[in-house]
Design an enzyme around this catalytic site. Structure first.
Site, short mmCIF file in Angstrom:
data_model
loop_
_atom_site.label_atom_id
_atom_site.label_comp_id
_atom_site.label_asym_id
_atom_site.label_seq_id
_atom_site.Cartn_x
_atom_site.Cartn_y
_atom_site.Cartn_z
N ARG A 101 0.91 -1.16 0.08
CA ARG A 101 -0.13 0.00 -0.09
C ARG A 101 0.88 1.08 0.16
NH1 ARG A 101 -4.44 1.02 4.41
NH2 ARG A 101 -2.65 1.42 5.75
N THR A 105 -0.98 7.54 -0.61
CA THR A 105 -2.18 7.41 -1.48
C THR A 105 -3.19 6.23 -0.88
OG1 THR A 105 -1.43 6.08 -3.16
CG2 THR A 105 -0.99 8.41 -3.63
N ASP A 197 0.49 -2.64 12.24
CA ASP A 197 0.88 -3.27 10.62
C ASP A 197 1.04 -4.84 10.83
OD1 ASP A 197 2.65 -4.02 8.55
OD2 ASP A 197 2.49 -1.89 8.24
N ASP A 200 4.55 -6.01 9.64
CA ASP A 200 5.60 -5.82 10.75
C ASP A 200 5.64 -6.64 11.94
OD1 ASP A 200 6.64 -3.67 9.26
OD2 ASP A 200 5.65 -1.99 10.35
C1 PRP Z 1 -1.17 -4.75 4.58
C2 PRP Z 1 -2.07 -5.84 4.48
C3 PRP Z 1 -3.01 -5.74 3.43
C4 PRP Z 1 -3.23 -4.19 3.09
C5 PRP Z 1 -4.58 -3.80 3.71
O1 PRP Z 1 -0.27 -4.69 3.57
O2 PRP Z 1 -1.27 -6.91 4.75
O3 PRP Z 1 -2.14 -6.19 2.31
O4 PRP Z 1 -1.89 -3.48 3.96
O5 PRP Z 1 -4.69 -2.43 3.33
P1 PRP Z 1 -5.88 -1.84 2.59
O6 PRP Z 1 -6.96 -2.68 2.53
O7 PRP Z 1 -5.94 -0.48 2.92
O8 PRP Z 1 -5.41 -2.05 0.87
P2 PRP Z 1 0.92 -3.61 3.53
O9 PRP Z 1 0.65 -2.75 2.32
O10 PRP Z 1 1.48 -2.94 4.74
O11 PRP Z 1 2.23 -4.41 2.84
P3 PRP Z 1 3.36 -5.45 3.51
O12 PRP Z 1 2.46 -6.70 4.04
O13 PRP Z 1 4.12 -5.77 2.54
O14 PRP Z 1 3.94 -4.82 4.91
N1 URA Z 2 -2.45 -2.63 6.83
C1 URA Z 2 -1.98 -3.40 8.19
O1 URA Z 2 -1.16 -4.10 8.20
N2 URA Z 2 -2.78 -2.80 9.16
C2 URA Z 2 -3.68 -1.77 9.14
O2 URA Z 2 -4.44 -1.66 10.19
C3 URA Z 2 -3.97 -1.37 7.96
C4 URA Z 2 -3.13 -1.89 6.63
#
Ligand code: PRP
Ligand code: URA
Length: 210
Positions: A101, A105, A197, A200
């Site tokens: 994400r 944006t 997150d 993380d």
């Molecule tokens: C997180 C999560 C989803 C997304 C959800 O991933 O695992 O994929 O955010 O958010 P949304 O519904 O607003 O799209 P992230 O973008 O943090 O990537 P990562 O798992 O690589 O840290």
């Molecule tokens: N992605 C995450 O991992 N946590 C949130 O709360 C939103 C997006």
């Protein structure tokens, strides 16, 4: 459609996952347990085909899955659910979709995609712990539908109303299995109360790791 689990063990482990002091190893184990329970709920509808089986006593009727099962974890956080699903459905094949994400944006950015053939005939499970704005899950579903998938379910540990609404608008055919429908999103697009997150917390990176 949103299916919110009422399983007491899921509620117990969701508390472990929400707790900011839970370290990554305990977080991964709790996510594994919840994912197995969600897998049981989300596979209860799978069609079976009968087959013959020979017990030590005699020939009798057995059952195999009618359709292939394909798991599609959304990188990274979906990886934390994959082994639990494979434990329950060992014959499943696994595709991967890489999405992150854009933190400004909040739009999903695709960086990887690799999936098994046979999406057309398969029961497909998108695995992603967080359904926040819904952008990532909706994009993953669109990518898979473009490849022919048409029986898709989304497994999201925690869902925000905003994400559920986007999925209903863009993919009304997809049933979402979740452990909780939370209050909403904060100004940075994080689910509240949520669990931070997910990537993380699973992998011990960033400011959300204990
Ligand atoms: C997180 C999560 C989803 C997304 C959800 O991933 O695992 O994929 O955010 O958010 P949304 O519904 O607003 O799209 P992230 O973008 O943090 O990537 P990562 O798992 O690589 O840290
Ligand atoms: N992605 C995450 O991992 N946590 C949130 O709360 C939103 C997006």
């Amino acid at each position: 459609m949103l299916s919110i689990s009422t399983h007491p063990l899921i509620a117990r482990d969701l508390t472990v996952l929400r707790n900011r002091h839970t370290p990554p190893d305990a977080f991964r184990r709790a996510l594994y347990r919840v994912s197995q329970l969600l897998a049981a709920e989300a596979t209860a509808h799978l069609e079976l085909r009968d087959c013959a089986v020979e017990s030590p006593m005699e020939k009798t009727e057995g059952w195999i899955l009618e359709h292939p099962v394909i798991l599609v974890p959304v990188l990274r956080a979906g990886l934390g659910m994959t082994d639990a699903f494979l434990e329950v459905i060992p014959e499943a094949h696994v595709g991967h979709i890489g999405l992150y994400r854009n933190e400004e944006t909040l739009q999903p950015v695709e960086y990887y995609a690799k999936y098994p053939e046979a999406l057309v005939d398969a029961d497909v499970y998108i695995l992603d712990p967080m359904l926040a704005t819904g952008g990532s899950a909706a994009a993953a579903a669109t990518i898979l539908k473009r490849q022919g998938a048409h029986r898709i379910r989304l497994i999201a540990l925690v869902a925000a109303p905003e994400g559920a609404a986007l999925m209903e608008q863009e993919h009304p055919d997809i049933i979402i299995h979740t452990a909780a429908l939370d209050r909403g999103l904060n100004e940075k697009g994080y689910i509240v109360p949520g669990l931070g997150d997910a990537g993380d917390r699973i992998f011990g990176t960033g400011s959300f790791s204990a």
